[in-house]
Design a protein around this motif. Structure first.
Motif, PDB file in Angstrom:
ATOM      1  N   GLY A  32      36.036  -7.876  67.145  1.00  0.00           N
ATOM      2  CA  GLY A  32      35.091  -8.246  66.097  1.00  0.00           C
ATOM      3  C   GLY A  32      35.635  -9.336  65.216  1.00  0.00           C
ATOM      4  N   GLY A  33      34.907  -9.579  64.143  1.00  0.00           N
ATOM      5  CA  GLY A  33      35.312 -10.603  63.204  1.00  0.00           C
ATOM      6  C   GLY A  33      34.158 -11.029  62.325  1.00  0.00           C
ATOM      7  N   SER A  34      34.383 -12.117  61.590  1.00  0.00           N
ATOM      8  CA  SER A  34      33.362 -12.637  60.680  1.00  0.00           C
ATOM      9  C   SER A  34      32.569 -13.729  61.374  1.00  0.00           C
ATOM     10  CB  SER A  34      34.031 -13.208  59.425  1.00  0.00           C
ATOM     11  OG  SER A  34      34.489 -12.160  58.616  1.00  0.00           O
ATOM     12  N   TYR A  35      31.292 -13.740  61.128  1.00  0.00           N
ATOM     13  CA  TYR A  35      30.425 -14.714  61.795  1.00  0.00           C
ATOM     14  C   TYR A  35      29.229 -15.001  60.905  1.00  0.00           C
ATOM     15  CZ  TYR A  35      27.745 -10.514  62.736  1.00  0.00           C
ATOM     16  OH  TYR A  35      27.031  -9.359  62.583  1.00  0.00           O
ATOM     17  N   SER A  36      28.475 -15.987  61.317  1.00  0.00           N
ATOM     18  CA  SER A  36      27.286 -16.366  60.560  1.00  0.00           C
ATOM     19  C   SER A  36      26.193 -16.584  61.586  1.00  0.00           C
ATOM     20  CB  SER A  36      27.590 -17.650  59.781  1.00  0.00           C
ATOM     21  OG  SER A  36      26.505 -17.974  58.969  1.00  0.00           O
ATOM     22  N   LEU A  37      25.271 -15.668  61.660  1.00  0.00           N
ATOM     23  CA  LEU A  37      24.326 -15.669  62.782  1.00  0.00           C
ATOM     24  C   LEU A  37      22.881 -15.531  62.311  1.00  0.00           C
ATOM     25  CD1 LEU A  37      24.553 -15.686  65.904  1.00  0.00           C
ATOM     26  CD2 LEU A  37      24.686 -13.209  65.824  1.00  0.00           C
ATOM     27  N   ALA A  38      22.716 -14.923  61.125  1.00  0.00           N
ATOM     28  CA  ALA A  38      21.360 -14.598  60.678  1.00  0.00           C
ATOM     29  C   ALA A  38      20.459 -15.825  60.624  1.00  0.00           C
ATOM     30  CB  ALA A  38      21.408 -13.901  59.313  1.00  0.00           C
ATOM     31  N   GLU A  39      21.030 -16.980  60.271  1.00  0.00           N
ATOM     32  CA  GLU A  39      20.177 -18.165  60.132  1.00  0.00           C
ATOM     33  C   GLU A  39      19.560 -18.594  61.458  1.00  0.00           C
ATOM     34  OE1 GLU A  39      23.402 -18.043  59.714  1.00  0.00           O
ATOM     35  OE2 GLU A  39      24.429 -19.937  60.143  1.00  0.00           O
ATOM     36  N   LEU A  40      20.228 -18.251  62.567  1.00  0.00           N
ATOM     37  CA  LEU A  40      19.648 -18.535  63.882  1.00  0.00           C
ATOM     38  C   LEU A  40      18.320 -17.818  64.047  1.00  0.00           C
ATOM     39  CD1 LEU A  40      22.411 -18.234  66.620  1.00  0.00           C
ATOM     40  CD2 LEU A  40      21.086 -20.247  65.985  1.00  0.00           C
ATOM     41  N   PHE A  41      18.197 -16.684  63.378  1.00  0.00           N
ATOM     42  CA  PHE A  41      16.997 -15.870  63.535  1.00  0.00           C
ATOM     43  C   PHE A  41      16.057 -16.024  62.351  1.00  0.00           C
ATOM     44  CE2 PHE A  41      20.374 -13.535  65.922  1.00  0.00           C
ATOM     45  CZ  PHE A  41      19.984 -14.034  67.154  1.00  0.00           C
ATOM     46  N   GLY A  42      16.251 -17.114  61.602  1.00  0.00           N
ATOM     47  CA  GLY A  42      15.305 -17.428  60.542  1.00  0.00           C
ATOM     48  C   GLY A  42      15.506 -16.618  59.283  1.00  0.00           C
ATOM     49  N   ALA A  43      16.708 -16.093  59.084  1.00  0.00           N
ATOM     50  CA  ALA A  43      16.919 -15.212  57.938  1.00  0.00           C
ATOM     51  C   ALA A  43      17.819 -15.832  56.872  1.00  0.00           C
ATOM     52  CB  ALA A  43      17.523 -13.892  58.407  1.00  0.00           C
ATOM     53  N   GLY A  44      17.990 -17.144  56.917  1.00  0.00           N
ATOM     54  CA  GLY A  44      18.874 -17.776  55.939  1.00  0.00           C
ATOM     55  C   GLY A  44      20.323 -17.482  56.287  1.00  0.00           C
ATOM     56  N   LYS A  45      21.214 -18.113  55.522  1.00  0.00           N
ATOM     57  CA  LYS A  45      22.632 -17.952  55.835  1.00  0.00           C
ATOM     58  C   LYS A  45      23.147 -16.664  55.187  1.00  0.00           C
ATOM     59  CE  LYS A  45      26.923 -20.629  55.781  1.00  0.00           C
ATOM     60  NZ  LYS A  45      27.214 -20.425  57.223  1.00  0.00           N
ATOM     61  N   VAL A  46      23.682 -15.796  55.974  1.00  0.00           N
ATOM     62  CA  VAL A  46      24.258 -14.554  55.457  1.00  0.00           C
ATOM     63  C   VAL A  46      25.591 -14.335  56.142  1.00  0.00           C
ATOM     64  CG1 VAL A  46      23.947 -12.072  55.143  1.00  0.00           C
ATOM     65  CG2 VAL A  46      21.950 -13.559  55.234  1.00  0.00           C
ATOM     66  N   GLU A  47      26.653 -14.360  55.366  1.00  0.00           N
ATOM     67  CA  GLU A  47      27.961 -14.116  55.943  1.00  0.00           C
ATOM     68  C   GLU A  47      28.021 -12.677  56.468  1.00  0.00           C
ATOM     69  OE1 GLU A  47      30.667 -15.572  56.788  1.00  0.00           O
ATOM     70  OE2 GLU A  47      30.034 -17.569  56.124  1.00  0.00           O
ATOM     71  N   SER A  48      28.527 -12.510  57.653  1.00  0.00           N
ATOM     72  CA  SER A  48      28.555 -11.175  58.259  1.00  0.00           C
ATOM     73  C   SER A  48      29.916 -10.913  58.885  1.00  0.00           C
ATOM     74  CB  SER A  48      27.476 -11.058  59.334  1.00  0.00           C
ATOM     75  OG  SER A  48      26.228 -11.485  58.819  1.00  0.00           O
ATOM     76  N   THR A  49      30.244  -9.656  58.977  1.00  0.00           N
ATOM     77  CA  THR A  49      31.479  -9.233  59.627  1.00  0.00           C
ATOM     78  C   THR A  49      31.140  -7.985  60.424  1.00  0.00           C
ATOM     79  OG1 THR A  49      32.669  -9.922  57.640  1.00  0.00           O
ATOM     80  CG2 THR A  49      33.900  -8.640  59.245  1.00  0.00           C
ATOM     81  N   GLY A  50      31.664  -7.900  61.620  1.00  0.00           N
ATOM     82  CA  GLY A  50      31.317  -6.715  62.403  1.00  0.00           C
ATOM     83  C   GLY A  50      32.243  -6.518  63.577  1.00  0.00           C
ATOM     84  N   PHE A  51      31.990  -5.461  64.311  1.00  0.00           N
ATOM     85  CA  PHE A  51      32.750  -5.217  65.545  1.00  0.00           C
ATOM     86  C   PHE A  51      31.924  -4.359  66.474  1.00  0.00           C
ATOM     87  CE2 PHE A  51      34.064  -1.644  62.780  1.00  0.00           C
ATOM     88  CZ  PHE A  51      33.770  -0.567  63.598  1.00  0.00           C
ATOM     89  N   ALA A  52      32.335  -4.345  67.733  1.00  0.00           N
ATOM     90  CA  ALA A  52      31.760  -3.410  68.696  1.00  0.00           C
ATOM     91  C   ALA A  52      32.909  -2.667  69.373  1.00  0.00           C
ATOM     92  CB  ALA A  52      30.925  -4.144  69.733  1.00  0.00           C
ATOM     93  N   LEU A  53      32.729  -1.375  69.494  1.00  0.00           N
ATOM     94  CA  LEU A  53      33.691  -0.527  70.194  1.00  0.00           C
ATOM     95  C   LEU A  53      33.193  -0.295  71.614  1.00  0.00           C
ATOM     96  CD1 LEU A  53      34.042   2.306  67.545  1.00  0.00           C
ATOM     97  CD2 LEU A  53      35.928   0.854  68.295  1.00  0.00           C
TER      98      LEU A  53
END
Lengths: 407, 407
Positions: free
Chosen positions: A279-300
């Motif tokens: 995981g890590g920090s990413y910026s993806l929401a704006e791709l989906f029309g939701a404005g820029k939202v800093e995000s951090t996550g992971f998948a197990l």
């Protein structure tokens, strides 16, 4: 051989498998509850575009895609971050942030099945949207750490890095940003010999770069990433009692996607499939029309964690019923059903013979079903109200009133 | 409008939805545990043939089908009985019988979306394989009854019938078995006017048939099905304290598929989507190469049960965190993280501010997150070790040591 078999590369889960999976799911969900992450759910398939938007068109080759009867291009989801971001854009824009979301679901990839890699696999993951960068990174690392601890995996190794390291090393060596992506996969695969050759070909001295990437250690390595904010994150982890991680400047997972801290957790005993979390920090929401939202996550990797637990001989809970109630003959069947129903209403798990077996065969079935105790109902029991209770482990018998068994 | 939306006819589940779904899933799984049913899992897609074998070729129209990259015809599963029987044939032939299996999973159908009908929906179901007929039917009816009771649905109506009723009525009226199937759908839809017309056209007096099918009542209606074994089943249910069902000779669900007892459970308040459960006895394993095994089972419409609970204003558990820990300023952040980590390790759910907010904004966020108590950490608290704890409901404040909050 059955005429129709399960699809290649997929699995059935028999009762014992499923009990273990539900047990692990429960453990992970319990960690999510304590960390106050809330679960969301998305459909098993999405418009193909959702995944190519995130991952580029080449992902289509690895997905199960189909055209639905309305002519729309669909894909079975290969991961759950893009769907979660889409859900955010469609349904949670108005919710107070930061949002702490988690998910658990099956994902699909079309690739040659091999040991430990299946075409349908499960991911348990979490995303924080809209947090202050270092606070969000601290929280997500603490959560991932606790997920591994809570599931009981032995000796997981958490490696923490930052996408800025490699980018800066390459820039400092005169490789402009536009040229850098060709080196990323080599770093991601830890193919340092290949990297050495590729850098040499490009006329770049590989030594200063490799000397950093090959190091693992403590926070002194962070001097290479001024302004990364990782110092603050590691301070936060220390406050939360999370230690034992390694700083690894050589993590280069999805550098076109992550924007800051990146991390991975390995279980070394698993060989080629050792990575159980990323995981890590990413910026993806704006791709989906939701404005820029800093995000951090992971998948197990849920399946890999199970493999690790099984390989380590983890003590999974056993699932036999508390009681197996056996009528001695047809005349006692009604009473046996009454006893079973009373036990179940009292919250105990109870089985009864459904095959009109005689006593000795029924007791044998009770043993194979893993029942803790057998309750034998015969003529005597009907008369006195005292049930014969046999401990299936020790073989000892005792007499007991129904009320005692209900407790 | 986001550039990529969720596929038509599917749903996202936001945190509140998901909490309710997981709650209901847990309630149903708890019933399965007490009845000693064990869960199995199968892939989300299967070879298309698996479903046409069970349901006939016309089911292809209602399924999501696709050709995989190896040229194999696949379908997203429209139901879970056929996959469970396939799993039995592939993996459980050697297991002691009777087998009591349950499942919970998403299913798919391609049809015009409408209120309460989705293209992805969830089924919770159970199957007993290899039981003595009446014992298995009793057990499965008692289980279905308890699933509804355990989920808290108000006033479910269980109707029990037998496929022999209609078949016998038609045979007694001179309609040979081969001609009977054309009348089944009319009965299934309770289109008694249509049935009257169709029978009249065929030269059959509809009155004796309709007078039976339109009746609902007690076990006296069973006289119409000598040899059905239903008397014994109803005796068994009485022993188990299951009452309140209705005998309904007019149930004609999948008469080409069921072989004995059939039943349905309605929640009358749900209108057109009132049926929340259906099942019965069938013989399917031999289709999948597993020999003849008498089976009895049912599937619950998980989504409809949720709709019923929501319509009835059911009290779902609320999911706010126990504590929201707020540092008064940057100097107290480390201590706030220590407190959060300690609370979580003690099994409490705890949040902290991840957005570097000031105290009043953080308390506002704590309220919107539904936290029970806020723990405020300022300079005083650092000095004395006494935390300020604010009840978010009443607004009252008290002082407490961390150890007290851990209990």
């Amino acid at each position: 051989m059955p005429p129709v078999q399960r699809p290649k590369g997929t699995r059935d889960f028999l009762p014992r498998d499923m009990e273990r999976r539900r047990w692990l799911e429960g453990r992970l969900r319990e960690v999510m509850r304590r960390f106050a992450f809330r679960e969301v759910g998305t459909p098993a398939f999405e418009h193909t575009e959702l995944f190519t938007l995130r991952s580029g068109p080449s992902i289509v080759e690895d997905m199960y895609t189909f055209t639905d009867k309305g002519g729309r291009e669909m894909a079975l989801r290969p991961e759950l971050t893009a769907p979660t971001m889409r859900l955010y854009a469609e349904g949670l824009l108005g919710a107070p942030r930061p949002l702490k979301l988690c998910y658990f679901g099956n994902c699909f990839r079309y690739e040659q099945p091999q040991k430990g890699r299946y075409r349908e696999f499960w991911q348990f993951g979490a995303e924080i949207l809209g947090a202050e960068r270092a606070s969000g990174e601290t929280e997500i690392l603490a959560l991932a750490h606790e997920c591994l601890r809570g599931s009981g995996v032995r000796d997981p190794v958490m490696r923490i890095g930052h996408v800025g390291v490699l980018k800066r090393l390459l820039s400092d060596s005169g490789v402009p940003p536009g040229e850098q992506p060709r080196f990323w996969p080599l770093v991601d695969k830890k193919d340092f010999e290949g990297l050495r050759a590729a850098l040499g070909e490009r006329g770049v001295d590989p030594d200063p770069i490799l000397s950093v990437l090959e190091r693992r250690g403590g926070r002194e390595l962070l001097e290479k990433v001024p302004g990364s904010g990782l110092e603050e994150v590691l301070d936060g982890l220390e406050s939360m009692g999370v230690t034992g991680y390694t700083v690894d400047p050589g993590i280069a997972r999805g550098l076109d996607y992550y924007t800051g801290m990146v991390f991975e957790i390995d279980v070394p005993g698993l060989g080629a499939e050792k990575q159980v979390c990323g995981g890590g920090s990413y910026s993806l929401a704006e791709l989906f029309g939701a404005g820029k939202v800093e995000s951090t996550g992971f998948a197990l990797g849920f399946d890999r964690i199970l493999v690790a637990l099984e390989a380590a001989g983890a003590a999974f809970p056993e699932a036999g019923p508390d009681f197996f109630v056996v009528p001695v003959g047809p005349a006692e069947r009604g009473e046996a059903r009454r006893v079973v129903a009373a036990l179940r209403r009292a919250g105990r798990s109870a089985e009864t013979d459904l095959a009109a077996r005689n006593l000795s065969k029924a007791l044998k079935h009770a043993a194979s079903a893993g029942a803790s105790e057998a309750v034998i109902i015969g003529e005597d029991e009907l008369g006195t109200g005292l049930l014969t209770v046999k401990n299936m482990g020790s073989g000892e018998q005792r007499k007991a009133r129904l009320e005692e068994l209900l407790k």
